[in-house]
Design a protein around this motif. Structure first.
Motif, PDB file in Angstrom:
ATOM      1  N   ARG A   1     -20.619  18.968   9.679  1.00  0.00           N
ATOM      2  CA  ARG A   1     -19.277  19.094  10.493  1.00  0.00           C
ATOM      3  C   ARG A   1     -18.298  18.561   9.638  1.00  0.00           C
ATOM      4  NH1 ARG A   1     -18.646  14.842  14.736  1.00  0.00           N
ATOM      5  NH2 ARG A   1     -18.895  13.509  13.079  1.00  0.00           N
ATOM      6  N   PRO A   2     -17.987  19.934   8.652  1.00  0.00           N
ATOM      7  CA  PRO A   2     -16.290  19.954   8.013  1.00  0.00           C
ATOM      8  C   PRO A   2     -15.156  19.160   8.105  1.00  0.00           C
ATOM      9  CG  PRO A   2     -17.931  22.235   8.203  1.00  0.00           C
ATOM     10  CD  PRO A   2     -18.225  21.369   9.830  1.00  0.00           C
ATOM     11  N   MET A   3     -14.771  18.281   7.205  1.00  0.00           N
ATOM     12  CA  MET A   3     -13.746  18.036   7.732  1.00  0.00           C
ATOM     13  C   MET A   3     -13.150  18.169   6.323  1.00  0.00           C
ATOM     14  SD  MET A   3     -14.903  14.435   9.244  1.00  0.00           S
ATOM     15  CE  MET A   3     -16.165  14.230  10.814  1.00  0.00           C
ATOM     16  N   VAL A   4     -12.112  18.241   6.717  1.00  0.00           N
ATOM     17  CA  VAL A   4     -10.427  18.026   5.125  1.00  0.00           C
ATOM     18  C   VAL A   4      -9.945  16.264   5.657  1.00  0.00           C
ATOM     19  CG1 VAL A   4     -10.619  20.145   4.795  1.00  0.00           C
ATOM     20  CG2 VAL A   4      -8.828  19.335   7.035  1.00  0.00           C
ATOM     21  N   LEU A   5      -9.465  15.571   4.413  1.00  0.00           N
ATOM     22  CA  LEU A   5      -8.642  15.258   4.430  1.00  0.00           C
ATOM     23  C   LEU A   5      -7.157  15.317   5.113  1.00  0.00           C
ATOM     24  CD1 LEU A   5      -8.159  11.669   3.672  1.00  0.00           C
ATOM     25  CD2 LEU A   5      -7.505  12.647   1.550  1.00  0.00           C
ATOM     26  N   GLY A   6      -6.568  14.295   6.170  1.00  0.00           N
ATOM     27  CA  GLY A   6      -5.225  14.667   6.500  1.00  0.00           C
ATOM     28  C   GLY A   6      -4.369  13.059   6.049  1.00  0.00           C
ATOM     29  N   THR A   7      -4.907  12.160   5.964  1.00  0.00           N
ATOM     30  CA  THR A   7      -3.770  11.175   6.156  1.00  0.00           C
ATOM     31  C   THR A   7      -4.630   9.946   5.071  1.00  0.00           C
ATOM     32  OG1 THR A   7      -2.239  11.673   7.007  1.00  0.00           O
ATOM     33  CG2 THR A   7      -1.881   9.456   6.561  1.00  0.00           C
ATOM     34  N   MET A   8      -4.132   9.176   3.926  1.00  0.00           N
ATOM     35  CA  MET A   8      -4.988   8.286   3.025  1.00  0.00           C
ATOM     36  C   MET A   8      -4.111   6.763   2.758  1.00  0.00           C
ATOM     37  SD  MET A   8      -7.552   8.878  -0.169  1.00  0.00           S
ATOM     38  CE  MET A   8      -7.964   6.504  -0.867  1.00  0.00           C
ATOM     39  N   THR A   9      -4.185   6.272   3.490  1.00  0.00           N
ATOM     40  CA  THR A   9      -3.015   4.857   3.293  1.00  0.00           C
ATOM     41  C   THR A   9      -4.593   3.759   2.634  1.00  0.00           C
ATOM     42  OG1 THR A   9      -2.026   4.792   4.843  1.00  0.00           O
ATOM     43  CG2 THR A   9      -2.247   2.700   3.937  1.00  0.00           C
ATOM     44  N   ALA A  10      -3.877   3.300   1.238  1.00  0.00           N
ATOM     45  CA  ALA A  10      -4.965   2.306   0.504  1.00  0.00           C
ATOM     46  C   ALA A  10      -3.907   1.946  -0.690  1.00  0.00           C
ATOM     47  CB  ALA A  10      -5.331   4.000  -1.062  1.00  0.00           C
ATOM     48  N   ARG A  11      -4.691   1.016  -1.016  1.00  0.00           N
ATOM     49  CA  ARG A  11      -4.298  -0.680  -1.882  1.00  0.00           C
ATOM     50  C   ARG A  11      -4.931  -0.965  -2.833  1.00  0.00           C
ATOM     51  NH1 ARG A  11      -2.489  -6.298   1.135  1.00  0.00           N
ATOM     52  NH2 ARG A  11      -2.733  -7.548  -0.809  1.00  0.00           N
ATOM     53  N   VAL A  12      -4.480  -0.457  -3.822  1.00  0.00           N
ATOM     54  CA  VAL A  12      -5.542  -0.983  -5.125  1.00  0.00           C
ATOM     55  C   VAL A  12      -4.800  -1.917  -5.532  1.00  0.00           C
ATOM     56  CG1 VAL A  12      -5.682  -0.667  -7.417  1.00  0.00           C
ATOM     57  CG2 VAL A  12      -5.656   1.301  -5.535  1.00  0.00           C
ATOM     58  N   ASP A  13      -5.881  -3.273  -5.644  1.00  0.00           N
ATOM     59  CA  ASP A  13      -5.091  -5.029  -6.090  1.00  0.00           C
ATOM     60  C   ASP A  13      -5.083  -4.868  -7.065  1.00  0.00           C
ATOM     61  OD1 ASP A  13      -3.473  -5.849  -4.130  1.00  0.00           O
ATOM     62  OD2 ASP A  13      -5.396  -6.390  -2.525  1.00  0.00           O
ATOM     63  N   THR A  14      -6.478  -4.665  -8.011  1.00  0.00           N
ATOM     64  CA  THR A  14      -7.257  -4.421  -8.997  1.00  0.00           C
ATOM     65  C   THR A  14      -7.472  -3.181  -9.669  1.00  0.00           C
ATOM     66  OG1 THR A  14      -8.128  -7.524  -8.824  1.00  0.00           O
ATOM     67  CG2 THR A  14      -8.533  -6.035 -10.992  1.00  0.00           C
ATOM     68  N   GLN A  15      -7.897  -3.246 -10.654  1.00  0.00           N
ATOM     69  CA  GLN A  15      -7.834  -1.988 -11.236  1.00  0.00           C
ATOM     70  C   GLN A  15      -9.815  -2.197 -11.669  1.00  0.00           C
ATOM     71  OE1 GLN A  15      -7.711   1.311 -11.452  1.00  0.00           O
ATOM     72  NE2 GLN A  15      -5.278   1.973 -11.707  1.00  0.00           N
ATOM     73  N   PRO A  16     -10.688  -1.944 -11.126  1.00  0.00           N
ATOM     74  CA  PRO A  16     -11.666  -1.695 -11.921  1.00  0.00           C
ATOM     75  C   PRO A  16     -11.874  -1.895 -13.752  1.00  0.00           C
ATOM     76  CG  PRO A  16     -11.164   0.903 -10.791  1.00  0.00           C
ATOM     77  CD  PRO A  16     -10.625  -0.248 -10.638  1.00  0.00           C
ATOM     78  N   VAL A  17     -12.928  -2.698 -14.134  1.00  0.00           N
ATOM     79  CA  VAL A  17     -13.290  -2.171 -15.502  1.00  0.00           C
ATOM     80  C   VAL A  17     -14.679  -0.349 -15.892  1.00  0.00           C
ATOM     81  CG1 VAL A  17     -14.208  -3.643 -17.043  1.00  0.00           C
ATOM     82  CG2 VAL A  17     -12.909  -4.736 -15.212  1.00  0.00           C
ATOM     83  N   ALA A  18     -14.039  -0.638 -17.161  1.00  0.00           N
ATOM     84  CA  ALA A  18     -14.526   0.540 -16.761  1.00  0.00           C
ATOM     85  C   ALA A  18     -16.150  -0.001 -17.383  1.00  0.00           C
ATOM     86  CB  ALA A  18     -14.138   1.421 -18.666  1.00  0.00           C
TER      87      ALA A  18
ATOM     88  N   ALA B   1       0.652  -0.998   0.262  1.00  0.00           N
ATOM     89  CA  ALA B   1      -0.446   0.084  -0.111  1.00  0.00           C
ATOM     90  C   ALA B   1       0.636   1.355   0.044  1.00  0.00           C
ATOM     91  CB  ALA B   1      -0.912   0.179   1.333  1.00  0.00           C
ATOM     92  N   VAL B   2       0.405   2.647  -0.548  1.00  0.00           N
ATOM     93  CA  VAL B   2       0.680   4.022   0.117  1.00  0.00           C
ATOM     94  C   VAL B   2      -0.475   4.539   0.376  1.00  0.00           C
ATOM     95  CG1 VAL B   2       1.747   5.672  -1.090  1.00  0.00           C
ATOM     96  CG2 VAL B   2       1.812   3.512  -2.826  1.00  0.00           C
ATOM     97  N   THR B   3       0.877   4.724   1.614  1.00  0.00           N
ATOM     98  CA  THR B   3       0.301   6.119   2.553  1.00  0.00           C
ATOM     99  C   THR B   3       1.022   7.685   2.626  1.00  0.00           C
ATOM    100  OG1 THR B   3       0.205   4.772   4.033  1.00  0.00           O
ATOM    101  CG2 THR B   3       0.763   7.094   5.028  1.00  0.00           C
ATOM    102  N   VAL B   4      -0.410   8.582   2.059  1.00  0.00           N
ATOM    103  CA  VAL B   4      -0.234  10.063   2.051  1.00  0.00           C
ATOM    104  C   VAL B   4      -0.166  11.005   2.788  1.00  0.00           C
ATOM    105  CG1 VAL B   4      -0.999  11.655  -0.261  1.00  0.00           C
ATOM    106  CG2 VAL B   4      -0.421   9.259  -0.939  1.00  0.00           C
ATOM    107  N   ARG B   5      -0.037  11.987   3.337  1.00  0.00           N
ATOM    108  CA  ARG B   5      -0.360  12.900   3.638  1.00  0.00           C
ATOM    109  C   ARG B   5      -0.108  14.139   3.617  1.00  0.00           C
ATOM    110  NH1 ARG B   5       2.601  13.802  10.282  1.00  0.00           N
ATOM    111  NH2 ARG B   5       0.617  15.460  10.985  1.00  0.00           N
ATOM    112  N   LEU B   6      -1.137  15.018   3.161  1.00  0.00           N
ATOM    113  CA  LEU B   6      -1.427  16.167   3.126  1.00  0.00           C
ATOM    114  C   LEU B   6      -1.601  17.518   4.495  1.00  0.00           C
ATOM    115  CD1 LEU B   6      -4.975  15.025   1.295  1.00  0.00           C
ATOM    116  CD2 LEU B   6      -2.237  15.585   0.201  1.00  0.00           C
ATOM    117  N   ARG B   7      -0.359  18.452   4.056  1.00  0.00           N
ATOM    118  CA  ARG B   7       0.073  18.823   4.115  1.00  0.00           C
ATOM    119  C   ARG B   7      -0.901  20.954   3.796  1.00  0.00           C
ATOM    120  NH1 ARG B   7       3.059  17.485   9.601  1.00  0.00           N
ATOM    121  NH2 ARG B   7       4.959  15.138   8.139  1.00  0.00           N
ATOM    122  N   THR B   8      -1.276  21.060   3.531  1.00  0.00           N
ATOM    123  CA  THR B   8      -1.468  21.946   3.235  1.00  0.00           C
ATOM    124  C   THR B   8      -2.072  22.423   1.656  1.00  0.00           C
ATOM    125  OG1 THR B   8      -0.774  24.178   3.110  1.00  0.00           O
ATOM    126  CG2 THR B   8       0.106  23.123   1.696  1.00  0.00           C
ATOM    127  N   PRO B   9      -3.228  22.905   1.089  1.00  0.00           N
ATOM    128  CA  PRO B   9      -4.231  22.735   0.046  1.00  0.00           C
ATOM    129  C   PRO B   9      -3.340  22.850  -1.639  1.00  0.00           C
ATOM    130  CG  PRO B   9      -5.220  23.873   1.362  1.00  0.00           C
ATOM    131  CD  PRO B   9      -3.670  23.834   2.427  1.00  0.00           C
TER     132      PRO B   9
END
Length: 249
Positions: free
Chosen positions: A169-186, A37-45
């Motif tokens: 209750r407005p929120m913003v994304l801080g950190t996201m960890t995702a694992r993509v095993d198979t791409q979806p089919v269009a 997987a990959v972890t991404v941390r967003l620091r600023t817009p």
């Protein structure tokens, strides 16, 4: 190396959709069997339509806008496979979408992933809604021909925010960890499931999973959302709502 977020992939009108931006950066990160997987941390817009610098050091990728650190990414062990809710049917997810809270009040209607102001074919137009009386949320998604890593991350992004209580209750994304095993089919039907994983002060934790129409798990993610002061978000009718972090709805 330049890093660019086209204006089409916004969250608020003036900054990038956190999921799309995270997926765009995740493309650069080398994964391994023990770190799929990959972890991404967003620091600023993330700004739109402006080239930013991206560099790698010790397996960590960083995006900077001048002197400002925008995002960081690295390979990760990934979300735990156990405990993921089973998918509901495409038909049940359609019904859940009728309860989408964003139809009545959306903090960022321009959002590429779940914005109500996006035209058909221009955004994902996800409608994550509560499944019956449960705490689960579900959304249908039929990917367009341009499905890619970025759109998968975007699809895994916003449903988690709605499951975590972003409505009112407005929120913003801080950190996201995702694992993509198979791409979806269009062109094929898919279901995105979302659920809460707890909260701690202003932090809210979500899980999301993308399933094919036959129930096959294709990708999953865990995210941390940061609740912000409602007065810092302009009304949905405003043309310039801006969040202080990643910028997804």
């Amino acid at each position: 190396m330049a890093f660019l977020v086209p204006a089409r992939f916004c969250g608020p009108p003036s900054s990038g959709n956190g999921g799309w931006v995270s997926g765009h950066l995740a493309r650069l990160v080398a994964t391994a069997p023990d770190r799929p997987a990959v972890t991404v941390r967003l620091r600023t817009p993330p700004p739109l339509d402006r080239g930013m610098a991206v560099v790698e050091s010790g397996g960590v990728w960083e995006v900077t806008d001048g002197e400002h650190l925008v995002a960081q990414a690295q390979a990760a062990a990934g979300p735990e496979r156990g405990g993921i809710p089973a998918p509901v049917s495409f038909e049940d997810a359609l019904v859940a979408g009728e309860r989408y809270e964003g139809l009545a009040d959306h903090p960022f209607p321009s959002c590429f992933s779940c914005g109500t102001a996006r035209e058909v074919g221009d955004g994902l137009r996800l409608r994550p809604g509560r499944v019956g009386d449960s705490d689960l949320y579900a959304a249908v998604w039929v990917p367009a021909d341009d499905v890619d890593v970025e759109t998968v991350w975007a699809a895994l992004d916003c449903p988690g925010g709605w499951a975590s209580g972003i409505a009112g209750r407005p929120m913003v994304l801080g950190t996201m960890t995702a694992r993509v095993d198979t791409q979806p089919v269009a062109g094929e039907p898919h279901v995105v499931m979302a659920w809460q994983r707890g909260e701690e002060g202003r932090k809210h934790f979500s899980g999301t999973a993308l399933y094919a129409g036959d129930g096959t798990l294709l990708a999953q993610a865990e995210a941390t959302w940061i609740a912000i002061d409602p007065t810092s978000v302009r009304p949905a009718s405003s043309a310039s709502s801006v969040s202080p972090a990643g910028g997804t709805a």
